[in-house]
Design an enzyme around this catalytic site. Structure first.
Site, PDB file in Angstrom:
ATOM      1  N   GLY A   1       0.823  -1.207   0.000  1.00  0.00           N
ATOM      2  CA  GLY A   1       0.000   0.000   0.000  1.00  0.00           C
ATOM      3  C   GLY A   1       0.854   1.253   0.000  1.00  0.00           C
TER       4      GLY A   1
ATOM      5  CG  ASN B   1       9.771   2.632 -18.447  1.00  0.00           C
ATOM      6  OD1 ASN B   1       9.650   2.114 -17.332  1.00  0.00           O
ATOM      7  ND2 ASN B   1       9.950   1.920 -19.544  1.00  0.00           N
ATOM      8  CD  GLU B   2       6.934   8.180 -19.155  1.00  0.00           C
ATOM      9  OE1 GLU B   2       6.622   7.583 -18.110  1.00  0.00           O
ATOM     10  OE2 GLU B   2       6.571   7.794 -20.283  1.00  0.00           O
TER      11      GLU B   2
ATOM     12  CB  THR C   1      -0.398  -5.782  -7.405  1.00  0.00           C
ATOM     13  OG1 THR C   1      -0.118  -4.706  -8.306  1.00  0.00           O
ATOM     14  CG2 THR C   1      -0.325  -7.107  -8.159  1.00  0.00           C
TER      15      THR C   1
ATOM     16  CD  GLU D   1       8.406  -2.152  -6.524  1.00  0.00           C
ATOM     17  OE1 GLU D   1       8.318  -1.612  -5.411  1.00  0.00           O
ATOM     18  OE2 GLU D   1       7.566  -2.014  -7.415  1.00  0.00           O
TER      19      GLU D   1
END
Ligand SMILES: Cc1cc2nc3c(=O)[nH]c(=O)nc-3n(C[C@H](O)[C@H](O)[C@H](O)COP(=O)(O)OP(=O)(O)OC[C@H]3O[C@@H](n4cnc5c(N)ncnc54)[C@H](O)[C@@H]3O)c2cc1C
Length: 398
Positions: A127, A384-385, A161, A244
């Site tokens: 979260g 990705n930016e 998720t 991660e």
């Protein structure tokens, strides 16, 4: 290209391969290959099989039950598991929270939660993100107010998720709003069964329910569920994100996806000949194969030089960008290979027990849905930016 392994690494590779042949259920590997949906039970079964072998908690120190793998062993395992169409480990408990608890958790938290993560008793979700706090994560607003031996939590998380499978959620919450935003965040463990926790599913482009919104209304959380110190949560979150991002290149998965794409390109035809022989398609296939090979080498170089199996920030940002671009290009080519079946698909055909008529060849639904599903890769784990910004700041020392 085969990597050059030492004798010890080569025998480990064989051991992993043997394990995958003997223990990875074919039913589950077929689902992964065809991009069918895994159930919670499928994922738990795979985690359990790995745990029985001592390989589930592969990033944990030996004294906490980790296998003591070298960086090369991690890479070998990931490559072999990818090639065998093993499911990706769901990382929230074992690869995100586990390392945080080991480094910053209390003895009670470690004793209680770590064994339950390892044996699958507790399913965890993450979260962090909120409607106004994704790229700007430190701007999060979910508040935890101290009330005696409890925190009272109010706010909303989003994009959570597998929240629908979860028993627990680890959250970043605001415990001080008067200081610089990074300094007022704490790391809290919340039981999903607590009164006031409400989960609402979000339907994704491919028709699946993979992410959720989670609402907290006066949820009472024991102070004992605070990890580390109050207002130090940002430090723990950054530590967690380094884990991660460590496997984020997804070389093993992309290699497997490319193998499957080649099979599709040999089954699908264009003007009476296999698509794989079409010069335009073959050129795109070759380019992606070269890109993937370069990625494999870079991944090895970065992880080997970091020593700890966790890539430094700028390098992991680079791996994330290239890894996800390659994976998305593979899904894009696979979709192209399907021609008219690229867009229409029956979402239910990806779930177990579907008895209807699929659209197109039996693998079409999975390929089309996978194309849509994998758009997420360039968004989650930091878009990705934003990764490009990280690289710029780190390399230009801004
Ligand atoms: C499928 C999926 C699963 C996820 N799972 C989880 C989960 O389990 N737990 C969790 O906490 N979060 C999860 N996330 C959230 C994810 O981390 C965020 O979506 C991500 O960080 C982007 O934040 P945002 O969606 O708020 O987009 P925004 O931050 O609003 O960004 C919108 C767009 O603006 C661009 N942008 C933003 N800032 C900049 C900038 N400074 N420079 C250039 N461009 C910029 C972004 O790149 C993006 O294109 C998940 C997301 C997805 C899509």
């Amino acid at each position: 290209m085969d990597m050059h392994y030492t004798a010890h690494e080569e025998s480990f590779r064989k051991e992993v391969r043997r394990f995958l042949i003997e223990r990875l259920p074919k039913r589950i590997a077929d689902k992964v290959r065809l991009h069918h949906r895994l159930t919670k039970a499928d994922i738990q079964e795979w985690h359990r099989l790995l745990n029985e072998r001592g390989w589930f908690t592969s990033h944990w120190p030996v004294e906490y039950g980790g296998p003591g793998w070298t960086t090369a062993q991690h890479i070998i395992f990931e490559a072999e598991a990818g090639l065998a169409y093993a499911p990706r480990i769901v990382p929230f408990g074992v690869e995100m929270l586990g390392p945080v608890l080991i480094k910053f958790g209390s003895e009670d938290q470690k004793r209680h939660f770590l064994p339950r993560i390892a044996d699958g008793t507790d399913w965890w979700c993450q979260g962090f993100s909120e409607p106004g706090a994704g790229s700007d994560l430190a701007g999060l607003k979910t508040a935890a107010m101290r009330d005696g031996e409890y925190y009272v939590v109010n706010g909303q998380k989003t994009w959570t998720t597998f929240g629908q499978h979860a028993d627990w959620i680890f959250c970043l919450v605001r415990t001080d709003s008067a200081v610089k935003k990074q300094m007022g965040i704490s790391f809290l463990l919340i039981d999903m069964k607590s009164p006031g926790v409400e989960l609402r599913p979000i339907k994704l482009l491919d028709g699946s329910y993979e992410v959720n919104e989670i609402f907290f209304a006066n949820v009472r959380v024991p102070v004992a569920n605070l990890v580390g110190e109050e207002n130090k949560g940002w430090t723990y979150a950054k530590y967690l994100l380094s884990y991660e991002r460590s496997g984020i290149a997804g070389v093993g998965q992309s290699t497997a996806a490319l193998n499957w794409l080649k099979q599709i390109a040999s089954m699908e035809c264009k003007r009476g000949r296999p698509l794989a022989e079409d010069p335009y398609f073959a050129a795109r296939l070759a380019k992606i194969e070269i890109d993937l090979e370069n990625m494999r080498t870079t991944n090895l170089r970065v992880l080997a030089s970091s020593g700890a199996g966790v890539a430094p920030l700028a390098e992991s940002a680079m791996l994330k960008i290239r890894g996800t671009e390659i994976r998305q290009e593979i899904t894009s080519l696979a979709r192209r290979a399907l021609g008219p079946y690229a867009a229409p698909f029956v979402s239910e055909a990806l779930d177990e027990g579907f008895r209807g008529t699929p659209v197109g060849p039996d693998y079409a639904a999975g390929v089309a849905a996978d194309y849509f599903n994998q758009r997420k890769l360039s968004i989650f784990g930091g878009s990705n930016e934003v990764q490009r910004e990280i690289i710029t700041k780190a390399t230009l020392e801004l």
